[in-house]
Design a protein around this motif. Structure first.
Motif, mmCIF file in Angstrom:
data_model
loop_
_atom_site.group_PDB
_atom_site.id
_atom_site.type_symbol
_atom_site.label_atom_id
_atom_site.label_comp_id
_atom_site.label_asym_id
_atom_site.label_seq_id
_atom_site.Cartn_x
_atom_site.Cartn_y
_atom_site.Cartn_z
ATOM 1 N N ASP A 86 5.497 48.076 -37.119
ATOM 2 C CA ASP A 86 6.477 47.460 -38.017
ATOM 3 C C ASP A 86 7.382 46.524 -37.212
ATOM 4 O O ASP A 86 7.258 46.393 -35.986
ATOM 5 C CB ASP A 86 7.296 48.525 -38.759
ATOM 6 C CG ASP A 86 8.020 49.472 -37.807
ATOM 7 O OD1 ASP A 86 8.263 49.079 -36.641
ATOM 8 O OD2 ASP A 86 8.347 50.595 -38.222
ATOM 9 N N LEU A 87 8.318 45.874 -37.913
ATOM 10 C CA LEU A 87 9.163 44.872 -37.278
ATOM 11 C C LEU A 87 10.063 45.489 -36.214
ATOM 12 O O LEU A 87 10.287 44.890 -35.153
ATOM 13 C CB LEU A 87 10.002 44.153 -38.336
ATOM 14 C CG LEU A 87 10.913 43.034 -37.813
ATOM 15 C CD1 LEU A 87 10.101 41.948 -37.123
ATOM 16 C CD2 LEU A 87 11.737 42.457 -38.954
ATOM 17 N N GLU A 88 10.598 46.686 -36.462
ATOM 18 C CA GLU A 88 11.498 47.315 -35.502
ATOM 19 C C GLU A 88 10.773 47.627 -34.196
ATOM 20 O O GLU A 88 11.316 47.439 -33.108
ATOM 21 C CB GLU A 88 12.090 48.596 -36.107
ATOM 22 C CG GLU A 88 13.037 48.353 -37.265
ATOM 23 C CD GLU A 88 14.207 47.462 -36.864
ATOM 24 O OE1 GLU A 88 14.713 47.640 -35.744
ATOM 25 O OE2 GLU A 88 14.601 46.610 -37.674
ATOM 26 N N GLU A 89 9.554 48.113 -34.283
ATOM 27 C CA GLU A 89 8.796 48.395 -33.065
ATOM 28 C C GLU A 89 8.401 47.107 -32.348
ATOM 29 O O GLU A 89 8.358 47.069 -31.123
ATOM 30 C CB GLU A 89 7.552 49.217 -33.408
ATOM 31 C CG GLU A 89 7.855 50.630 -33.841
ATOM 32 C CD GLU A 89 6.613 51.423 -34.160
ATOM 33 O OE1 GLU A 89 6.637 52.648 -34.038
ATOM 34 O OE2 GLU A 89 5.600 50.797 -34.549
ATOM 35 N N THR A 90 8.132 46.063 -33.110
ATOM 36 C CA THR A 90 7.818 44.775 -32.500
ATOM 37 C C THR A 90 9.018 44.235 -31.729
ATOM 38 O O THR A 90 8.880 43.688 -30.627
ATOM 39 C CB THR A 90 7.381 43.769 -33.570
ATOM 40 O OG1 THR A 90 6.281 44.315 -34.316
ATOM 41 C CG2 THR A 90 6.932 42.459 -32.947
ATOM 42 N N LYS A 91 10.220 44.405 -32.288
ATOM 43 C CA LYS A 91 11.435 44.006 -31.583
ATOM 44 C C LYS A 91 11.649 44.867 -30.344
ATOM 45 O O LYS A 91 12.087 44.381 -29.288
ATOM 46 C CB LYS A 91 12.655 44.123 -32.509
ATOM 47 C CG LYS A 91 12.685 43.116 -33.644
ATOM 48 C CD LYS A 91 13.929 43.323 -34.491
ATOM 49 C CE LYS A 91 14.003 42.316 -35.632
ATOM 50 N NZ LYS A 91 15.217 42.526 -36.467
ATOM 51 N N LEU A 92 11.356 46.172 -30.446
ATOM 52 C CA LEU A 92 11.534 47.078 -29.315
ATOM 53 C C LEU A 92 10.698 46.654 -28.123
ATOM 54 O O LEU A 92 11.128 46.747 -26.966
ATOM 55 C CB LEU A 92 11.177 48.508 -29.738
ATOM 56 C CG LEU A 92 11.268 49.590 -28.668
ATOM 57 C CD1 LEU A 92 12.722 49.795 -28.238
ATOM 58 C CD2 LEU A 92 10.670 50.901 -29.172
ATOM 59 N N ASP B 89 3.102 55.941 -29.683
ATOM 60 C CA ASP B 89 3.374 54.874 -28.724
ATOM 61 C C ASP B 89 3.063 53.522 -29.352
ATOM 62 O O ASP B 89 1.892 53.199 -29.607
ATOM 63 C CB ASP B 89 2.534 55.066 -27.464
ATOM 64 C CG ASP B 89 3.024 54.215 -26.302
ATOM 65 O OD1 ASP B 89 3.677 53.201 -26.561
ATOM 66 O OD2 ASP B 89 2.765 54.574 -25.142
ATOM 67 N N PRO B 90 4.079 52.691 -29.622
ATOM 68 C CA PRO B 90 3.813 51.382 -30.242
ATOM 69 C C PRO B 90 3.067 50.422 -29.325
ATOM 70 O O PRO B 90 2.484 49.454 -29.803
ATOM 71 C CB PRO B 90 5.211 50.860 -30.573
ATOM 72 C CG PRO B 90 6.140 51.614 -29.687
ATOM 73 C CD PRO B 90 5.520 52.952 -29.475
ATOM 74 N N THR B 91 3.068 50.659 -28.001
ATOM 75 C CA THR B 91 2.329 49.769 -27.105
ATOM 76 C C THR B 91 0.817 49.987 -27.185
ATOM 77 O O THR B 91 0.043 49.133 -26.766
ATOM 78 C CB THR B 91 2.766 49.963 -25.646
ATOM 79 O OG1 THR B 91 2.351 51.270 -25.186
ATOM 80 C CG2 THR B 91 4.267 49.823 -25.512
ATOM 81 N N GLY B 92 0.406 51.132 -27.706
ATOM 82 C CA GLY B 92 -1.023 51.450 -27.764
ATOM 83 C C GLY B 92 -1.590 51.881 -26.438
ATOM 84 O O GLY B 92 -2.810 52.040 -26.308
ATOM 85 N N ASN B 93 -0.738 52.111 -25.424
ATOM 86 C CA ASN B 93 -1.210 52.452 -24.081
ATOM 87 C C ASN B 93 -0.932 53.902 -23.719
ATOM 88 O O ASN B 93 -0.673 54.228 -22.559
ATOM 89 C CB ASN B 93 -0.552 51.533 -23.043
ATOM 90 C CG ASN B 93 -1.073 50.116 -23.115
ATOM 91 O OD1 ASN B 93 -2.254 49.890 -23.377
ATOM 92 N ND2 ASN B 93 -0.197 49.143 -22.905
ATOM 93 N N CYS B 94 -0.943 54.794 -24.692
ATOM 94 C CA CYS B 94 -0.775 56.217 -24.404
ATOM 95 C C CYS B 94 -2.155 56.883 -24.341
ATOM 96 O O CYS B 94 -3.166 56.326 -24.773
ATOM 97 C CB CYS B 94 0.099 56.888 -25.456
ATOM 98 S SG CYS B 94 -0.569 56.811 -27.132
ATOM 99 N N PHE B 95 -2.172 58.093 -23.800
ATOM 100 C CA PHE B 95 -3.457 58.740 -23.527
ATOM 101 C C PHE B 95 -3.247 60.236 -23.378
ATOM 102 O O PHE B 95 -2.287 60.683 -22.736
ATOM 103 C CB PHE B 95 -4.046 58.146 -22.248
ATOM 104 C CG PHE B 95 -5.223 58.898 -21.670
ATOM 105 C CD1 PHE B 95 -6.472 58.787 -22.234
ATOM 106 C CD2 PHE B 95 -5.074 59.701 -20.556
ATOM 107 C CE1 PHE B 95 -7.561 59.463 -21.702
ATOM 108 C CE2 PHE B 95 -6.155 60.383 -20.011
ATOM 109 C CZ PHE B 95 -7.398 60.259 -20.585
ATOM 110 N N ILE B 96 -4.129 61.031 -23.971
ATOM 111 C CA ILE B 96 -4.211 62.469 -23.708
ATOM 112 C C ILE B 96 -5.663 62.766 -23.352
ATOM 113 O O ILE B 96 -6.579 62.401 -24.083
ATOM 114 C CB ILE B 96 -3.761 63.308 -24.917
ATOM 115 C CG1 ILE B 96 -2.270 63.114 -25.163
ATOM 116 C CG2 ILE B 96 -4.048 64.784 -24.681
ATOM 117 C CD1 ILE B 96 -1.713 63.933 -26.304
#
Length: 462
Positions: A204-210, A177-184
Motif C-alpha cells: 500500500d501507499l504507506e509501506e511504499t513511503k516507508l 516484510d514490505p521489501t519482500g526480502n524476508c526468509f524462514i
C-alpha cells in the motif's frame, strides 16, 4: 583471472574456503564514545535465499558492539508475508532473515514487533523470542523500584515467552516484510513446507513511503492510465481473499456457503480451491478446479513409488484426469474420482475407498468366492503400496485437458521417477471435452448462414 560480477562479491557460506569468507575491516567512529572502532563487513549468499551483507562493529575503548544485516538485493516487486506454525524443536532452529522494515507477530501472546523497531538480522525462530525476552529483562531491576506493577506484568509476559520456547503448545509466527526480502528456512527445501505458508501482496501507499519509493506527500492515484497495473492489483488482492457464495447443500438442500480461494502451485499454474460445509447434515465437500483454460496438448504423468517421499508428493487431479496402476491391472476413469488436491498416498486411499463403496453394490452374499478373493487381494495391494512393501509401482495420470499436476522432487531439474508425456488429443477426446463444438472465429459467416437459412424457411412456409 579473478572472478567478476555479483558472484565475486557475494560468496556462498562455506567453512572450507577461508580466503573467500574473510571479512573486510573498516575503521569507523563509535557512536557511544566517539573513538575509533572497527566495522567488519562480509557479503554472503544464503542457500535457497538471496545475497545479504553482514556487518559487525566493535569498539575497543568503551566495549560497545553491534551487529546488523542488510539485504544485498533490491526491493522486490511485492511484499512478502510468511506464517509459520511452530510445533517441533526443529522449527525453533529454523534460520530467519528479516529486514529493518519487517514486523513480527505472535498472536498467541499478543506480541507485535513493529517495523524499524529492530535492525535487520539473521537469527533463528527461537532467537526472536530470546531477543524480546532479553530486551524486556534488561531494565527490570530499575523498573521494580519505580513501577512494581509493570515489572510484575513483564515477568508474567516473559514467562509466557519461555513457555513458547519450551513448546508447551503450538504457536504461530507471522513475518511481514514490505521489501519482500524476508526468509524462514525450510528444513527440506526440495519439498513443500507443511507448516510454513509464504504469500506475496501488493504494497500500500504507506509501506511504499516507508521504503522511500514514494514522496512523503504522495497520495493515492485515482486515474486509470495504467489498466494493466490496475487489473494486476485487483487480481493480487483477490488471491488473498476467501470468497463466499450462497448455495444449497446437495445432501439436504439447506442453505450453505461455499468458500473459494485461488492459489498458486509452484512450477505449475493457478488453481481454485472450493470447500462447502453443511451445519445441518454435516456434509463436507472440497474440490479443486484449474484456474486456466484447456492446454493445447494432453498430458500423461507417470510417477514411480520407491521411497516414502514419493507417497508425500503433492497431486492435483482434475475432473478430466483418469488414473491407472498397470501393476494391479487397475484403471479408474475421469468421472470416478472428483477433482482434488492431495498427495500420492491420499490419492491411493481415496481410490481404495471409492472401490470399497462401489463394491458394496456389486459384491454381496451371492458373489462367487473368486470375486471376493480378488477384491480382498486388490485392497491388500493398496495397503502394501502405501506401506512400501511393494516398490517400483507406477501410477499413471492421463489428463486430456492437461490440467493435472504431480510435484517434482527436484524442480526445476529433471526427476528420474517422474515422467511427463505431452500428446495431441484425438477427435474423440476433443469431443468429450466439448472442444469440437466450440466456435471462436468467423462469427460473421455463421450469422450470414443463419440469416440465409431463415429466409429459405420463410419461402418454404409461404
Amino acid at each position: 583471472m579473478a572472478a567478476t560480477g555479483p558472484d565475486a562479491v557475494y560468496a556462498a557460506l562455506s567453512a572450507d574456503d577461508e580466503e573467500v569468507q574473510r571479512p573486510m575491516e573498516i575503521e569507523s567512529m563509535c557512536m557511544q564514545c566517539e573513538e575509533n572502532g572497527v566495522t567488519r563487513l562480509m557479503c554472503v549468499r544464503i542457500p535457497y535465499y538471496k545475497a545479504v551483507i553482514l556487518m559487525s562493529f566493535e569498539c575497543p575503548h568503551c566495549g560497545f558492539h553491534n551487529n546488523e544485516i542488510q539485504s544485498g538485493e533490491a526491493c522486490q516487486e511485492h511484499g512478502t508475508e510468511i506464517v509459520l506454525k511452530v510445533k517441533e524443536q526443529a522449527d525453533l532452529r529454523r534460520q530467519l532473515v528479516k529486514s529493518e522494515y519487517a514486523s513480527i507477530e505472535v498472536p498467541e501472546v499478543e506480541l507485535v514487533i513493529p517495523a524499524k523497531s529492530q535492525p535487520a538480522e539473521v537469527t533463528t525462530v527461537e532467537g526472536v523470542l530470546e531477543r524480546v525476552t532479553s530486551a524486556l529483562q534488561s531494565e527490570q531491576d530499575r523498573r521494580r523500584l519505580i513501577d512494581a506493577e509493570s515489572a510484575t506484568k513483564i515477568d508474567e509476559f516473559c514467562a509466557k515467552l519461555n513457555r513458547l520456547r519450551e513448546l508447551e503448545e503450538p504457536w504461530t509466527l507471522k513475518l511481514h516484510d514490505p521489501t519482500g526480502n524476508c526468509f524462514i528456512q525450510n528444513p527440506d527445501p526440495l519439498h513443500v513446507d507443511p507448516r510454513c505458508i509464504v504469500s506475496h501482496y501488493h504494497r500500500d501507499l504507506e509501506e511504499t513511503k516507508l521504503l522511500g519509493l514514494a514522496d512523503d506527500d504522495a497520495t493515492e492515484s485515482t486515474d486509470n492510465d495504467d489498466p494493466v497495473a490496475e487489473e494486476w492489483k485487483s487480481y493480487d488482492e483477490v488471491k488473498h481473499e476467501i470468497l463466499h457464495f450462497d448455495t444449497d447443500c446437495p445432501n439436504c438442500a439447506a442453505p450453505v456457503k461455499t468458500l473459494m480461494k485461488p492459489t498458486d502451485i509452484p512450477y505449475f499454474d493457478t488453481v481454485i480451491v472450493m470447500a462447502t460445509t453443511c451445519d445441518r447434515c454435516g456434509l463436507k465437500t472440497n474440490e479443486v478446479k484449474a484456474g486456466g483454460a484447456f492446454r493445447e496438448q494432453g498430458c500423461k504423468i507417470e510417477v514411480t513409488i520407491e521411497e516414502p517421499v514419493d507417497l508425500a508428493r503433492d497431486v492435483l487431479k482434475s475432473d478430466t484426469c483418469g488414473l491407472s496402476i498397470p501393476a494391479l491391472d487397475l484403471e479408474v476413469g475421469s468421472g470416478a474420482l472428483s477433482s482434488r488436491f492431495t498427495t500420492i498416498e491420499g490419492l491411493l486411499n481415496a481410490t481404495k475407498e471409492q472401490i470399497e463403496q462401489q463394491s458394496k453394490f456389486f459384491i454381496g452374499d451371492s458373489a462367487s468366492s473368486d470375486e471376493k478373493t480378488n477384491l480382498a487381494a486388490l485392497f491388500q495391494a493398496f495397503d502394501d503400496i502405501v506401506s512400501l512393501k511393494r516398490k517400483d509401482i507406477t501410477i499413471v495420470l492421463d489428463d486430456p485437458a492437461g490440467n493435472s499436476y504431480v510435484q517434482s522432487l527436484t524442480a526445476p531439474l529433471d526427476d528420474n521417477r517422474l515422467v511427463k508425456t505431452f500428446y495431441t488429443r484425438t477427435f474423440e477426446q476433443d469431443d468429450e471435452l466439448g472442444i469440437n463444438d466450440m466456435k471462436v472465429e468467423n462469427y460473421g459467416e455463421l450469422d450470414g448462414i443463419q440469416e440465409e437459412d431463415e429466409e429459405n424457411e420463410e419461402q418454404i412456409i409461404a
